[in-house]
Design an enzyme around this catalytic site. Structure first.
Site, PDB file in Angstrom:
ATOM      1  N   LYS A  22       0.835  -1.217   0.000  1.00 39.15           N
ATOM      2  CA  LYS A  22       0.000   0.000   0.000  1.00 39.15           C
ATOM      3  C   LYS A  22       0.861   1.255   0.000  1.00 39.15           C
ATOM      4  CE  LYS A  22      -2.474   2.690   3.470  1.00 39.15           C
ATOM      5  NZ  LYS A  22      -1.455   3.329   4.304  1.00 39.15           N
ATOM      6  N   ASN A  23       1.812   1.323   0.905  1.00 37.47           N
ATOM      7  CA  ASN A  23       2.532   2.584   1.062  1.00 37.47           C
ATOM      8  C   ASN A  23       3.532   2.859  -0.068  1.00 37.47           C
ATOM      9  OD1 ASN A  23       0.996   3.266   3.241  1.00 37.47           O
ATOM     10  ND2 ASN A  23       2.493   2.576   4.773  1.00 37.47           N
ATOM     11  N   ARG A  93      -4.095  10.263   3.602  1.00 38.93           N
ATOM     12  CA  ARG A  93      -2.794  10.869   3.853  1.00 38.93           C
ATOM     13  C   ARG A  93      -1.970  11.041   2.584  1.00 38.93           C
ATOM     14  NH1 ARG A  93      -1.832  13.986   7.608  1.00 38.93           N
ATOM     15  NH2 ARG A  93       0.366  14.412   7.788  1.00 38.93           N
ATOM     16  N   CYS A 117      -5.388   8.142   8.919  1.00 35.51           N
ATOM     17  CA  CYS A 117      -5.650   7.602  10.259  1.00 35.51           C
ATOM     18  C   CYS A 117      -5.291   8.638  11.317  1.00 35.51           C
ATOM     19  CB  CYS A 117      -4.822   6.342  10.500  1.00 35.51           C
ATOM     20  SG  CYS A 117      -5.366   4.914   9.561  1.00 35.51           S
ATOM     21  N   PRO A 123       2.326  16.420  11.413  1.00 37.65           N
ATOM     22  CA  PRO A 123       2.792  17.625  10.722  1.00 37.65           C
ATOM     23  C   PRO A 123       3.440  17.296   9.375  1.00 37.65           C
ATOM     24  CG  PRO A 123       4.199  17.137  12.615  1.00 37.65           C
ATOM     25  CD  PRO A 123       3.100  16.123  12.621  1.00 37.65           C
ATOM     26  N   ILE A 124       3.506  18.302   8.497  1.00 38.33           N
ATOM     27  CA  ILE A 124       4.172  18.096   7.206  1.00 38.33           C
ATOM     28  C   ILE A 124       5.268  19.150   7.005  1.00 38.33           C
ATOM     29  CG2 ILE A 124       2.296  16.864   6.027  1.00 38.33           C
ATOM     30  CD1 ILE A 124       1.637  19.620   4.699  1.00 38.33           C
ATOM     31  N   ASP A 125       5.791  19.643   8.129  1.00 37.14           N
ATOM     32  CA  ASP A 125       6.809  20.701   8.040  1.00 37.14           C
ATOM     33  C   ASP A 125       8.050  20.252   7.259  1.00 37.14           C
ATOM     34  OD1 ASP A 125       6.845  19.102  10.571  1.00 37.14           O
ATOM     35  OD2 ASP A 125       8.823  20.011  10.760  1.00 37.14           O
ATOM     36  N   GLN A 126       8.411  18.980   7.346  1.00 38.54           N
ATOM     37  CA  GLN A 126       9.618  18.526   6.639  1.00 38.54           C
ATOM     38  C   GLN A 126       9.395  18.477   5.119  1.00 38.54           C
ATOM     39  OE1 GLN A 126      12.646  18.053   8.421  1.00 38.54           O
ATOM     40  NE2 GLN A 126      11.234  19.083   9.813  1.00 38.54           N
ATOM     41  N   ASP A 307       3.688   0.215  12.156  1.00 39.96           N
ATOM     42  CA  ASP A 307       2.482  -0.309  11.501  1.00 39.96           C
ATOM     43  C   ASP A 307       2.195  -1.771  11.862  1.00 39.96           C
ATOM     44  OD1 ASP A 307       2.249   2.174  10.396  1.00 39.96           O
ATOM     45  OD2 ASP A 307       2.971   1.615   8.409  1.00 39.96           O
ATOM     46  N   ILE A 329       6.859   6.488  17.253  1.00 37.07           N
ATOM     47  CA  ILE A 329       6.549   7.280  16.042  1.00 37.07           C
ATOM     48  C   ILE A 329       5.257   8.083  16.217  1.00 37.07           C
ATOM     49  CG2 ILE A 329       6.260   7.208  13.521  1.00 37.07           C
ATOM     50  CD1 ILE A 329       8.872   5.856  14.278  1.00 37.07           C
ATOM     51  N   ARG A 399      -9.044   0.400   3.614  1.00 37.39           N
ATOM     52  CA  ARG A 399      -8.100   1.349   3.026  1.00 37.39           C
ATOM     53  C   ARG A 399      -6.784   0.673   2.679  1.00 37.39           C
ATOM     54  NH1 ARG A 399      -6.436   5.002   6.914  1.00 37.39           N
ATOM     55  NH2 ARG A 399      -4.852   5.179   5.324  1.00 37.39           N
TER      56      ARG A 399
HETATM   57  N1  EPU Z   1       6.938  14.129  11.076  1.00 35.89           N
HETATM   58  C1  EPU Z   1       7.088  15.463  11.356  1.00 35.89           C
HETATM   59  N2  EPU Z   1       7.100  16.343  10.316  1.00 35.89           N
HETATM   60  C2  EPU Z   1       6.959  15.932   9.024  1.00 35.89           C
HETATM   61  C3  EPU Z   1       6.794  14.565   8.742  1.00 35.89           C
HETATM   62  C4  EPU Z   1       6.770  13.676   9.803  1.00 35.89           C
HETATM   63  O1  EPU Z   1       7.209  15.865  12.527  1.00 35.89           O
HETATM   64  O2  EPU Z   1       6.970  16.791   8.133  1.00 35.89           O
HETATM   65  C5  EPU Z   1       6.953  13.152  12.195  1.00 35.89           C
HETATM   66  C6  EPU Z   1       5.593  12.464  12.358  1.00 35.89           C
HETATM   67  O3  EPU Z   1       4.739  13.218  13.193  1.00 35.89           O
HETATM   68  C7  EPU Z   1       6.003  11.124  12.948  1.00 35.89           C
HETATM   69  C8  EPU Z   1       7.371  10.835  12.309  1.00 35.89           C
HETATM   70  O4  EPU Z   1       7.845  12.107  11.851  1.00 35.89           O
HETATM   71  O5  EPU Z   1       6.165  11.236  14.344  1.00 35.89           O
HETATM   72  C9  EPU Z   1       7.348   9.874  11.141  1.00 35.89           C
HETATM   73  O6  EPU Z   1       6.362  10.270  10.198  1.00 35.89           O
HETATM   74  P1  EPU Z   1       6.438   9.860   8.649  1.00 35.89           P
HETATM   75  O7  EPU Z   1       6.513  11.105   7.863  1.00 35.89           O
HETATM   76  O8  EPU Z   1       7.514   8.832   8.473  1.00 35.89           O
HETATM   77  O9  EPU Z   1       5.023   9.194   8.436  1.00 35.89           O
HETATM   78  P2  EPU Z   1       4.078   9.321   7.173  1.00 35.89           P
HETATM   79  O10 EPU Z   1       4.879   9.449   5.938  1.00 35.89           O
HETATM   80  O11 EPU Z   1       2.991  10.312   7.425  1.00 35.89           O
HETATM   81  C10 EPU Z   1       4.074   6.776   6.612  1.00 35.89           C
HETATM   82  C11 EPU Z   1       3.029   5.725   6.437  1.00 35.89           C
HETATM   83  C12 EPU Z   1       2.447   5.350   7.790  1.00 35.89           C
HETATM   84  C13 EPU Z   1       3.570   4.875   8.707  1.00 35.89           C
HETATM   85  C14 EPU Z   1       4.670   5.937   8.794  1.00 35.89           C
HETATM   86  C15 EPU Z   1       5.876   5.483   9.592  1.00 35.89           C
HETATM   87  C16 EPU Z   1       2.170   6.245   4.245  1.00 35.89           C
HETATM   88  C17 EPU Z   1       1.044   6.759   3.428  1.00 35.89           C
HETATM   89  N3  EPU Z   1       1.982   6.236   5.569  1.00 35.89           N
HETATM   90  O12 EPU Z   1       3.393   7.890   7.195  1.00 35.89           O
HETATM   91  O13 EPU Z   1       1.583   4.271   7.523  1.00 35.89           O
HETATM   92  O14 EPU Z   1       3.061   4.621  10.000  1.00 35.89           O
HETATM   93  O15 EPU Z   1       5.115   6.289   7.467  1.00 35.89           O
HETATM   94  O16 EPU Z   1       6.434   4.338   9.036  1.00 35.89           O
HETATM   95  O17 EPU Z   1       3.190   5.816   3.733  1.00 35.89           O
HETATM   96  C18 EPU Z   1      -0.204   2.823   7.872  1.00 35.89           C
HETATM   97  O18 EPU Z   1       0.093   2.298   6.796  1.00 35.89           O
HETATM   98  O19 EPU Z   1      -1.035   2.326   8.683  1.00 35.89           O
HETATM   99  C19 EPU Z   1       0.433   4.075   8.228  1.00 35.89           C
HETATM  100  C20 EPU Z   1      -0.034   4.899   9.157  1.00 35.89           C
END
Ligand code: EPU
Length: 420
Positions: A22-23, A93, A117, A123-126, A307, A329, A399
């Site tokens: 999925k991801n 997401r 979820c 956040p998406i600051d990065q 996950d 996480i 999903r």
């Molecule tokens: N974070 C920030 N700022 C950012 C981005 C992330 O502070 O700009 C923090 C997040 O709050 C979190 C950590 O960094 O504490 C890691 O977040 P990450 O960006 O890696 O997560 P994501 O890309 O939003 C993906 C998967 C998630 C999975 C996480 C961690 C997708 C669509 N989602 O989320 O998958 O838990 O990586 O491996 O790829 C799931 O499949 O059930 C799921 C939630």
């Protein structure tokens, strides 16, 4: 409203075939918009997040044709719109990958604030820091994100934390940028490597994916007419591994990459279960007695994946002794513990830590999937429990898991989807 009705307690036995990840899929579909051409994508999981993304991509003017249950062609020659439908993009997401892809190809994009979820603050600051470093202007407000640029220029970007989404998004935005982009402290998950492989198949020059430094040499054009097969889903494979252990069953899990599963195999072996690799693309998992307690700390790949935390929580709730999970996480990923406690588990969760006092049995009860992986955990719990479990909020499960009740049924679970 649909519900799953499961009659336990059944040891799962037989073979199960894992779908595409999925991801990875939810990033590869937007990545396909980077080319002015046609690509074929196979081993695509047929799940609601993928269908929603296909709907959005069609609204942008690309043409999608399903050639089988798990294959599509995307023709993005007539891409005509860079304002993605706000309501649809807010539903999940991964719509944030449209930002990197459309900014890369068209230099403008607008999407709704991504949903997904509820696991705590997301956040998406990065992501934004990366786009801005490449030369884009990003506005966030009124429930949407807009990004614009005249041109993107490669640069060095140090990620403040390891982020799967930001690593992929910056890769997408930078493949067509002028010059070289370096992402330092990059995420290393299998789907990062898969997206990089897909981009390279289209003619990009992405190096180092799977390590914490990724180098992207910008190219002026990507080529069409390619075909690509999505990597098997590490998390779905891990879900079935933990289902085999929790139910004291015996499963052969096919179409997986066993290297991606080492963190799970190591843990279940430590707890007294068994895992043996078969030819690198299948794994045999079995368990014949009560597992022993374990401590788990989730962390980015190659650590134990967040996950799979809730699925492992089911195993720990019926293991010998007291176990601890530390979730590093997501701050709200223990909501499922309230549901497991309704089934007789003894779990105390506070903040990012949960303590599991192992019990002998779980008992069927009506429960609610609080997120995607929590839903998978409740299915495993239902299979292990005495009596009947009813699981609600199936939209979370749909999903991310293809055909989940069929897959569980084929390995012996007594599970039905019922419309109310
Ligand atoms: N974070 C920030 N700022 C950012 C981005 C992330 O502070 O700009 C923090 C997040 O709050 C979190 C950590 O960094 O504490 C890691 O977040 P990450 O960006 O890696 O997560 P994501 O890309 O939003 C993906 C998967 C998630 C999975 C996480 C961690 C997708 C669509 N989602 O989320 O998958 O838990 O990586 O491996 O790829 C799931 O499949 O059930 C799921 C939630």
């Amino acid at each position: 409203m649909d519900k799953l009705v499961i009659k336990g307690k059944t040891p799962l036995k037989g073979e199960v075939k894992i779908s595409g990840a999925k991801n990875a899929a939810v990033a590869i579909l937007p990545a396909a918009l980077l080319i002015d051409g046609i690509c074929t994508i196979d081993n695509l999981p047929n799940i609601s997040d993928v269908k929603l993304l296909c709907e959005i991509i069609e609204e942008l003017g690309a043409k999608i044709t399903w050639t089988s249950n798990n294959s599509i062609t995307i023709d993005s020659r007539n891409l005509c719109c860079t304002n993605a439908p706000l309501e649809l993009t807010r539903k999940f997401r991964a719509s944030y990958y449209l930002i990197g892809a459309l900014l890369g190809r068209c230099h403008h994009v607008q999407v709704g604030m991504p949903g997904g979820c509820k696991l705590g603050a997301r956040p998406i600051d990065q992501h934004i820091k990366g786009f801005e470093a490449l030369g884009a202007t990003v506005d966030v407000g009124q429930g949407k994100i807009t990004a614009n640029t005249d041109k993107l220029v490669g640069t060095s970007i140090y990620m403040d934390m390891v982020s799967v989404g930001a690593t992929i998004n910056i890769m997408l935005a930078s493949v067509l940028a002028e010059g070289t982009t370096i992402i330092d402290n990059a995420a290393k998950e299998p789907h990062i490597v898969d997206v990089a492989n897909f981009l390279n198949t289209m003619g990009a020059d992405v190096r180092g994916a799977g390590t914490d430094v990724i180098k992207i040499n910008g190219v002026s054009k990507l080529s069409g007419n390619i075909s690509y097969s999505v990597v098997p889903d590490q998390i779905e494979a891990g879900t079935f591994m933990l289902a085999a252990v929790a139910s004291r069953g015996d499963l052969i899990i096919k179409n997986c990459i066993t290297k991606h599963l080492e963190c799970i195999s190591a843990k279940i072996i430590e707890m007294g279960a068994h895992a043996e690799e078969i030819d690198g693309d299948a794994i045999h998992v079995w368990c014949d007695s009560k597992t022993s307690k374990a401590n788990i700390k989730t962390s980015p790949y190659p650590g134990f994946p967040t996950d799979l935390q809730s699925q492992m929580g089911v195993v720990l709730s019926i293991s010998d002794g007291t176990s601890i999970i530390n979730e590093s996480i997501w701050e709200s990923r223990f909501q499922y513990t309230d549901e497991l406690n309704k089934m007789g588990a003894k779990i105390t969760a506070q903040g990012k830590t949960a303590i599991f006092e192992g019990v002998d049995n779980l008992y069927g009860a009506p429960v609610y999937a609080t997120d995607l992986r929590a839903g998978a955990a409740l299915i495993i719990a239902g299979v292990c429990a005495e009596g009947t479990t009813e699981i609600y909020n199936l939209e979370h499960i749909d999903r991310g898991y293809e055909n989940i009740e069929e897959k569980f049924k084929n390995i012996g679970a007594n599970i039905e989807r019922v419309s109310e």
